[in-house]
Motif scaffolding. Structure first.
Motif, PDB file in Angstrom:
ATOM      1  N   TRP A 140      45.131  43.312  48.658  1.00 28.72           N
ATOM      2  CA  TRP A 140      44.253  43.854  47.621  1.00 28.72           C
ATOM      3  C   TRP A 140      44.930  43.645  46.273  1.00 28.72           C
ATOM      4  O   TRP A 140      46.137  43.842  46.138  1.00 28.72           O
ATOM      5  CB  TRP A 140      44.023  45.335  47.910  1.00 28.72           C
ATOM      6  N   ASP A 141      44.162  43.259  45.265  1.00 29.36           N
ATOM      7  CA  ASP A 141      44.710  42.932  43.956  1.00 29.36           C
ATOM      8  C   ASP A 141      44.740  44.170  43.062  1.00 29.36           C
ATOM      9  O   ASP A 141      43.754  44.495  42.401  1.00 29.36           O
ATOM     10  CB  ASP A 141      43.893  41.808  43.326  1.00 29.36           C
ATOM     11  N   GLU A 142      45.882  44.845  43.042  1.00 27.07           N
ATOM     12  CA  GLU A 142      46.051  46.069  42.262  1.00 27.07           C
ATOM     13  C   GLU A 142      45.849  45.814  40.767  1.00 27.07           C
ATOM     14  O   GLU A 142      45.230  46.617  40.065  1.00 27.07           O
ATOM     15  CB  GLU A 142      47.449  46.618  42.530  1.00 27.07           C
ATOM     16  N   ALA A 143      46.361  44.699  40.252  1.00 23.01           N
ATOM     17  CA  ALA A 143      46.229  44.383  38.823  1.00 23.01           C
ATOM     18  C   ALA A 143      44.772  44.153  38.446  1.00 23.01           C
ATOM     19  O   ALA A 143      44.316  44.598  37.384  1.00 23.01           O
ATOM     20  CB  ALA A 143      47.081  43.170  38.464  1.00 23.01           C
ATOM     21  N   ALA A 144      44.012  43.474  39.292  1.00 23.63           N
ATOM     22  CA  ALA A 144      42.590  43.243  39.017  1.00 23.63           C
ATOM     23  C   ALA A 144      41.830  44.567  39.021  1.00 23.63           C
ATOM     24  O   ALA A 144      40.915  44.770  38.220  1.00 23.63           O
ATOM     25  CB  ALA A 144      42.000  42.279  40.038  1.00 23.63           C
ATOM     26  N   PHE A 145      42.213  45.471  39.903  1.00 21.96           N
ATOM     27  CA  PHE A 145      41.585  46.795  39.926  1.00 21.96           C
ATOM     28  C   PHE A 145      41.848  47.507  38.603  1.00 21.96           C
ATOM     29  O   PHE A 145      40.933  48.069  37.998  1.00 21.96           O
ATOM     30  CB  PHE A 145      42.117  47.628  41.099  1.00 21.96           C
ATOM     31  N   ALA A 146      43.086  47.469  38.131  1.00 21.21           N
ATOM     32  CA  ALA A 146      43.437  48.136  36.875  1.00 21.21           C
ATOM     33  C   ALA A 146      42.672  47.536  35.701  1.00 21.21           C
ATOM     34  O   ALA A 146      42.217  48.269  34.818  1.00 21.21           O
ATOM     35  CB  ALA A 146      44.941  48.045  36.634  1.00 21.21           C
ATOM     36  N   ARG A 147      42.496  46.207  35.689  1.00 20.80           N
ATOM     37  CA  ARG A 147      41.825  45.524  34.575  1.00 20.80           C
ATOM     38  C   ARG A 147      40.329  45.784  34.554  1.00 20.80           C
ATOM     39  O   ARG A 147      39.770  46.048  33.498  1.00 20.80           O
ATOM     40  CB  ARG A 147      42.049  44.015  34.663  1.00 20.80           C
ATOM     41  N   ALA A 148      39.681  45.656  35.681  1.00 20.72           N
ATOM     42  CA  ALA A 148      38.217  45.690  35.670  1.00 20.72           C
ATOM     43  C   ALA A 148      37.600  46.542  36.770  1.00 20.72           C
ATOM     44  O   ALA A 148      36.552  47.143  36.572  1.00 20.72           O
ATOM     45  CB  ALA A 148      37.677  44.263  35.783  1.00 20.72           C
ATOM     46  N   GLY A 149      38.240  46.602  37.906  1.00 19.68           N
ATOM     47  CA  GLY A 149      37.642  47.287  39.044  1.00 19.68           C
ATOM     48  C   GLY A 149      37.626  48.797  38.931  1.00 19.68           C
ATOM     49  O   GLY A 149      36.739  49.460  39.465  1.00 19.68           O
TER      50      GLY A 149
END
Length: 147
Positions: A118-127
């Motif tokens: 799971w992409d933690e950084a992508a979650f922080a940015r947009a998810g």
């Protein structure tokens, strides 16, 4: 009181506090921690991950210490039927190993998990914003979303 290891949306203190029904200042202290022999995967079509046993793998997350008893029913409802609460041993940066509960994706639903981490950084940015709009608006914390 028991500890809670989180590896997805609940690693964010503001989300954890809302789910637990606590004021941000009342949220238990948390520490970086690692869970051995598990892997975290994206849940297909969702912003949140699922956790599965995986010998030799390791998942980084946050360990909330001494979660109040009143929070566990809310956490159970929030995680929903896709997850089971199980006891695990987590490793802290200082070398200590503590027992904690974690919400693991039910094995019979494994086909819903995607490949890779799971992409933690992508979650922080947009998810995170999409996740909060979708799941945290439910007054009774019905639905499901991982920890």
């Amino acid at each position: 009181m028991a500890h809670a290891f989180t590896y997805g949306s609940l690693m964010w203190a503001d989300i954890m506090a809302r789910v637990c029904g606590l004021a941000p200042q009342a949220l238990p202290a948390s520490l970086p921690a690692r869970l051995a022999d598990h892997a975290r995967h994206p849940v297909q079509g969702q912003e949140y991950p699922g956790l599965q046993p995986a010998p030799g793998a390791e998942v980084a997350g946050r360990l909330y210490l001494d979660v109040p008893e009143s929070a566990w029913a809310r956490l159970d409802a929030f995680e929903g039927p896709e997850y089971e609460r199980v006891s695990v041993a987590v490793h802290l940066e200082d070398g200590r190993v503590l027992d904690a509960f974690v919400y693991r994706f039910r094995p019979e639903l494994r086909a819903r998990l995607g490949e890779g981490d799971w992409d933690e950084a992508a979650f922080a940015r947009a998810g995170k914003a999409r996740f909060e709009a979708r799941y945290l608006g439910f007054a009774q914390m019905e639905g499901g979303a991982a920890g």
